[in-house]
Design an enzyme around this catalytic site. Sequence first.
Site, mmCIF file in Angstrom:
data_model
loop_
_atom_site.group_PDB
_atom_site.id
_atom_site.type_symbol
_atom_site.label_atom_id
_atom_site.label_comp_id
_atom_site.label_asym_id
_atom_site.label_seq_id
_atom_site.Cartn_x
_atom_site.Cartn_y
_atom_site.Cartn_z
ATOM 1 N N GLY A 105 0.809 -1.221 0.000
ATOM 2 C CA GLY A 105 0.000 0.000 0.000
ATOM 3 C C GLY A 105 0.837 1.262 0.000
ATOM 4 C CB SER A 106 2.935 2.766 -1.474
ATOM 5 O OG SER A 106 2.836 1.798 -2.499
ATOM 6 N NE ARG A 107 0.616 10.833 -3.115
ATOM 7 C CZ ARG A 107 0.557 11.841 -2.264
ATOM 8 N NH1 ARG A 107 -0.257 11.794 -1.221
ATOM 9 N NH2 ARG A 107 1.314 12.906 -2.431
#
Length: 232
Positions: free
Chosen positions: A189-191
């Site tokens: 989970g990240s950007r």
Amino acid sequence: MSILQSVHNSFVPIHKEGYPFIVAFFVISLILGWIWSPLFWCGLILTVWCIYFFRDPDRVIPLNSNWVMSPADGRISFVESCVPPEELGLGKDEMIRISIFMDIFSCHINRIPISGTVESILYHPGRFTNAEFDKASQFNERNGVVIESKHGKIGIVQIAGMFARRIVCWSKENDAVITGERFGLIRFGSRLDIYIPTEMKLRVAVGQTAIAGETVLGSFDDKSATTDFRYD
């Protein structure tokens, strides 16, 4: 094509970065199953999810030096003009920022958006807040990659999220890179933010789903087209 080749080609490869996690989840499943058999199936579900998370599918990558391709799979959460972070060394002029949020079900392999040379790699430790928040780009753990392309400098920032605990970047300074090449991943989970010169014409909008190496974020030449592709 033989039956074995057909079966082999039907499976999506798993990136080697995921092997330790997959083995660990499976061993935990066995231990839980030994304690109480229904727990084995819970652990097995997590193991299957881990295999899915670390999938590394090949992509059909357009070969067009005027196009900027998506560096990540996920949902486009921000599109705006802003001054890039000072740490990237891109100056004080506004650039187009596109943010792509990767949830725990997205493919987390990151790809080079445009061909060029890696000018700098800049890692910054930080927090692990929700990567969807705008301020995550300032406070979360992150890794910046600046590419010198024929259209100027382009900045990429890998941002860790709430569950991410490690950013991986395989590219090195002075590396020659090509569009669609794998350069890193972020676990769980990240950007990813990308900063592009304002001369680029946007081809995406907030809410759109992007596919790394295949979705065209924008173009420096509206008349530019391509009939050549690379499968990688």
